[in-house]
Design a protein around this motif. Structure first.
Motif, PDB file in Angstrom:
ATOM      1  N   PRO A  29      -7.840  16.167   0.837  1.00 25.19           N
ATOM      2  CA  PRO A  29      -7.985  16.623   2.221  1.00 25.19           C
ATOM      3  C   PRO A  29      -8.328  18.106   2.347  1.00 25.19           C
ATOM      4  O   PRO A  29      -9.007  18.508   3.293  1.00 25.19           O
ATOM      5  CB  PRO A  29      -6.614  16.333   2.844  1.00 25.19           C
ATOM      6  N   ASN A  30      -7.821  18.919   1.417  1.00 22.71           N
ATOM      7  CA  ASN A  30      -8.158  20.340   1.402  1.00 22.71           C
ATOM      8  C   ASN A  30      -7.927  20.885   0.003  1.00 22.71           C
ATOM      9  O   ASN A  30      -7.534  20.135  -0.902  1.00 22.71           O
ATOM     10  CB  ASN A  30      -7.363  21.118   2.461  1.00 22.71           C
ATOM     11  N   SER A  31      -8.134  22.161  -0.174  1.00 21.30           N
ATOM     12  CA  SER A  31      -8.114  22.718  -1.537  1.00 21.30           C
ATOM     13  C   SER A  31      -6.729  22.710  -2.174  1.00 21.30           C
ATOM     14  O   SER A  31      -6.611  22.916  -3.371  1.00 21.30           O
ATOM     15  CB  SER A  31      -8.667  24.144  -1.518  1.00 21.30           C
ATOM     16  N   SER A  32      -5.678  22.471  -1.381  1.00 18.50           N
ATOM     17  CA  SER A  32      -4.324  22.497  -1.930  1.00 18.50           C
ATOM     18  C   SER A  32      -3.729  21.109  -2.146  1.00 18.50           C
ATOM     19  O   SER A  32      -2.705  20.984  -2.814  1.00 18.50           O
ATOM     20  CB  SER A  32      -3.382  23.258  -0.990  1.00 18.50           C
ATOM     21  N   LEU A  33      -4.335  20.110  -1.559  1.00 12.71           N
ATOM     22  CA  LEU A  33      -3.728  18.776  -1.544  1.00 12.71           C
ATOM     23  C   LEU A  33      -4.606  17.744  -2.239  1.00 12.71           C
ATOM     24  O   LEU A  33      -5.842  17.785  -2.133  1.00 12.71           O
ATOM     25  CB  LEU A  33      -3.506  18.324  -0.097  1.00 12.71           C
ATOM     26  N   GLU A  78     -13.086  20.349  -3.727  1.00  8.43           N
ATOM     27  CA  GLU A  78     -12.764  19.265  -2.787  1.00  8.43           C
ATOM     28  C   GLU A  78     -13.756  18.099  -2.813  1.00  8.43           C
ATOM     29  O   GLU A  78     -13.705  17.227  -1.945  1.00  8.43           O
ATOM     30  CB  GLU A  78     -12.654  19.785  -1.334  1.00  8.43           C
ATOM     31  N   LYS A  79     -14.611  18.078  -3.801  1.00  6.65           N
ATOM     32  CA  LYS A  79     -15.539  16.948  -3.937  1.00  6.65           C
ATOM     33  C   LYS A  79     -15.243  16.202  -5.232  1.00  6.65           C
ATOM     34  O   LYS A  79     -14.980  16.815  -6.264  1.00  6.65           O
ATOM     35  CB  LYS A  79     -16.984  17.441  -3.938  1.00  6.65           C
ATOM     36  N   LEU A  80     -15.324  14.877  -5.161  1.00  9.94           N
ATOM     37  CA  LEU A  80     -15.075  14.062  -6.347  1.00  9.94           C
ATOM     38  C   LEU A  80     -16.190  14.309  -7.348  1.00  9.94           C
ATOM     39  O   LEU A  80     -17.366  14.042  -7.064  1.00  9.94           O
ATOM     40  CB  LEU A  80     -15.011  12.586  -5.962  1.00  9.94           C
ATOM     41  N   SER A  81     -15.834  14.818  -8.523  1.00  7.16           N
ATOM     42  CA  SER A  81     -16.871  15.115  -9.516  1.00  7.16           C
ATOM     43  C   SER A  81     -16.824  14.164 -10.710  1.00  7.16           C
ATOM     44  O   SER A  81     -17.828  13.967 -11.380  1.00  7.16           O
ATOM     45  CB  SER A  81     -16.757  16.562  -9.992  1.00  7.16           C
ATOM     46  N   ILE A  82     -15.651  13.604 -10.984  1.00  5.50           N
ATOM     47  CA  ILE A  82     -15.538  12.658 -12.089  1.00  5.50           C
ATOM     48  C   ILE A  82     -14.661  11.486 -11.653  1.00  5.50           C
ATOM     49  O   ILE A  82     -13.588  11.681 -11.094  1.00  5.50           O
ATOM     50  CB  ILE A  82     -14.916  13.318 -13.351  1.00  5.50           C
ATOM     51  N   HIS A 142      -0.488  25.656  -4.842  1.00  4.76           N
ATOM     52  CA  HIS A 142      -0.803  26.861  -4.075  1.00  4.76           C
ATOM     53  C   HIS A 142      -1.204  27.987  -5.011  1.00  4.76           C
ATOM     54  O   HIS A 142      -0.845  29.147  -4.794  1.00  4.76           O
ATOM     55  CB  HIS A 142       0.388  27.252  -3.193  1.00  4.76           C
ATOM     56  N   MET A 143      -1.928  27.642  -6.061  1.00  3.44           N
ATOM     57  CA  MET A 143      -2.379  28.642  -7.017  1.00  3.44           C
ATOM     58  C   MET A 143      -3.828  29.045  -6.769  1.00  3.44           C
ATOM     59  O   MET A 143      -4.407  29.768  -7.560  1.00  3.44           O
ATOM     60  CB  MET A 143      -2.205  28.093  -8.440  1.00  3.44           C
ATOM     61  N   GLY A 144      -4.429  28.494  -5.715  1.00  2.66           N
ATOM     62  CA  GLY A 144      -5.823  28.813  -5.438  1.00  2.66           C
ATOM     63  C   GLY A 144      -6.803  28.103  -6.354  1.00  2.66           C
ATOM     64  O   GLY A 144      -7.980  28.452  -6.413  1.00  2.66           O
ATOM     65  N   HIS A 145      -6.308  27.106  -7.091  1.00  5.07           N
ATOM     66  CA  HIS A 145      -7.191  26.363  -7.987  1.00  5.07           C
ATOM     67  C   HIS A 145      -8.125  25.473  -7.191  1.00  5.07           C
ATOM     68  O   HIS A 145      -7.740  24.858  -6.198  1.00  5.07           O
ATOM     69  CB  HIS A 145      -6.366  25.500  -8.951  1.00  5.07           C
ATOM     70  N   ARG A 146      -9.373  25.368  -7.664  1.00  2.18           N
ATOM     71  CA  ARG A 146     -10.345  24.543  -6.942  1.00  2.18           C
ATOM     72  C   ARG A 146     -10.702  23.281  -7.713  1.00  2.18           C
ATOM     73  O   ARG A 146     -11.622  22.560  -7.330  1.00  2.18           O
ATOM     74  CB  ARG A 146     -11.591  25.364  -6.632  1.00  2.18           C
ATOM     75  N   ALA A 147     -10.015  23.023  -8.823  1.00  7.10           N
ATOM     76  CA  ALA A 147     -10.173  21.755  -9.548  1.00  7.10           C
ATOM     77  C   ALA A 147      -8.819  21.067  -9.569  1.00  7.10           C
ATOM     78  O   ALA A 147      -7.801  21.687  -9.904  1.00  7.10           O
ATOM     79  CB  ALA A 147     -10.672  21.986 -10.974  1.00  7.10           C
ATOM     80  N   LYS A 194       0.870  -1.187   0.000  1.00  7.65           N
ATOM     81  CA  LYS A 194       0.000   0.000   0.000  1.00  7.65           C
ATOM     82  C   LYS A 194       0.898   1.225   0.000  1.00  7.65           C
ATOM     83  O   LYS A 194       1.793   1.325   0.841  1.00  7.65           O
ATOM     84  CB  LYS A 194      -0.848   0.053   1.279  1.00  7.65           C
ATOM     85  N   LYS A 195       0.643   2.129  -0.917  1.00  6.08           N
ATOM     86  CA  LYS A 195       1.430   3.355  -0.993  1.00  6.08           C
ATOM     87  C   LYS A 195       0.500   4.510  -1.355  1.00  6.08           C
ATOM     88  O   LYS A 195      -0.648   4.291  -1.780  1.00  6.08           O
ATOM     89  CB  LYS A 195       2.514   3.241  -2.074  1.00  6.08           C
ATOM     90  N   SER A 196       1.023   5.724  -1.234  1.00  2.00           N
ATOM     91  CA  SER A 196       0.238   6.912  -1.599  1.00  2.00           C
ATOM     92  C   SER A 196       1.070   7.871  -2.416  1.00  2.00           C
ATOM     93  O   SER A 196       2.258   8.056  -2.144  1.00  2.00           O
ATOM     94  CB  SER A 196      -0.266   7.626  -0.348  1.00  2.00           C
ATOM     95  N   LEU A 197       0.431   8.473  -3.396  1.00  2.00           N
ATOM     96  CA  LEU A 197       1.029   9.558  -4.165  1.00  2.00           C
ATOM     97  C   LEU A 197       0.433  10.868  -3.665  1.00  2.00           C
ATOM     98  O   LEU A 197      -0.760  10.931  -3.335  1.00  2.00           O
ATOM     99  CB  LEU A 197       0.719   9.408  -5.658  1.00  2.00           C
ATOM    100  N   LYS A 198       1.294  11.899  -3.630  1.00  2.00           N
ATOM    101  CA  LYS A 198       0.835  13.186  -3.105  1.00  2.00           C
ATOM    102  C   LYS A 198       1.034  14.289  -4.125  1.00  2.00           C
ATOM    103  O   LYS A 198       1.986  14.279  -4.902  1.00  2.00           O
ATOM    104  CB  LYS A 198       1.585  13.524  -1.821  1.00  2.00           C
ATOM    105  N   CYS A 199       0.128  15.250  -4.079  1.00  2.00           N
ATOM    106  CA  CYS A 199       0.147  16.384  -5.007  1.00  2.00           C
ATOM    107  C   CYS A 199      -0.238  17.632  -4.231  1.00  2.00           C
ATOM    108  O   CYS A 199      -1.155  17.586  -3.383  1.00  2.00           O
ATOM    109  CB  CYS A 199      -0.845  16.123  -6.136  1.00  2.00           C
ATOM    110  N   GLU A 200       0.428  18.733  -4.535  1.00  2.00           N
ATOM    111  CA  GLU A 200       0.127  19.985  -3.837  1.00  2.00           C
ATOM    112  C   GLU A 200       0.218  21.157  -4.803  1.00  2.00           C
ATOM    113  O   GLU A 200       1.094  21.198  -5.658  1.00  2.00           O
ATOM    114  CB  GLU A 200       1.115  20.177  -2.679  1.00  2.00           C
TER     115      GLU A 200
END
Lengths: 114, 109
Positions: A69-73, A52-56, A26-31, A18-24
């Motif tokens: 977890p939040n708008s940046s991550l 922050e909601k799964l749409s597709i 800080h441009m204020g993007h909401r998608a 089990k592993k996780s990939l992370k993305c961050e």
């Protein structure tokens, strides 16, 4: 700052790991997006989060589990992957809503499943 | 039918040449259009957004023809550093983006 960061850059995992990939961003993007890219093919959409909601969810197998977890991550949790899941995993962010603006991509995580 | 279609190439052109790529899209309701450049084993990077009025950035010119549903990219005075894959990207309603297969360009000395 027009940068999207992704960690790790490379990942080798066994089929039982089990592993996780992370993305961050800080441009204020909401998608935010997860794409999978195989060699010599275009990026293939996996998931889209909007406000922050799964749409597709493009019918992605449940062994891939996204989380925002939040708008940046944005995370992508991996479990019981198959060798054919080896690919470059790209995160992108952009302006939510319609029409969509430009997407900005992170450098990707190159995943190898043994 | 694919949402976005591109000629995959490869295009092999000498330095200094002019090269044009075309891309067609199937959904007349598509709203935003982009060209991205992708180098080998790197992420796609935005090259240009494409507007109905056409837009130019140095040696690069992008045009959109909504009536015929195609997008073009013209590169003048090709440089070795222009060698890459060029991706046509179309945004429909909402946050869905559709990628063409990409066109491979190699500029030869």
């Amino acid at each position: 700052d027009t940068e999207v960061t992704q960690t790790p850059k490379h990942l080798v995992m066994g089929m039982t790991n089990k592993k996780s990939l992370k993305c961050e961003q800080h441009m204020g993007h909401r998608a935010m997006y997860w794409y999978k890219q195989k060699a010599k093919k275009p990026p293939e959409l996996m998931f889209v989060y909007s406000y922050e909601k799964l749409s597709i969810n493009e019918s992605v197998p449940s062994r891939f589990s996204p989380e925002c977890p939040n708008s940046s991550l944005l995370n992508l949790h991996l479990h019981a992957l198959q060798p054919e899941d080896s690919a470059l995993y790209l995160c992108a962010s952009g302006r939510a809503g319609s029409p969509g603006g430009e997407q900005f991509f992170g450098p990707g995580t190159r995943l190898t499943v043994l | 039918r694919k949402e976005v279609e591109q000629d995959p190439g490869p295009f092999n052109v000498p330095e200094g040449a002019t090269v044009a790529f075309n891309c067609t899209y199937s959904n007349s309701a598509s709203q935003s259009f982009f060209w991205y450049r992708q180098d080998c084993r790197k992420e796609p990077k935005l090259l240009m957004s494409v507007y109905s009025s056409g837009n130019e950035d140095g040696r690069f010119t992008a045009q959109l023809n909504r009536a015929s549903q195609y997008i073009s990219l013209l590169i003048r005075d090709s440089k070795l550093s222009d060698s890459a894959t060029y991706l046509c990207v179309v945004n429909d309603v909402g946050n869905q983006f559709y990628f063409g297969t990409g066109t491979s360009l190699t500029v030869i000395p």
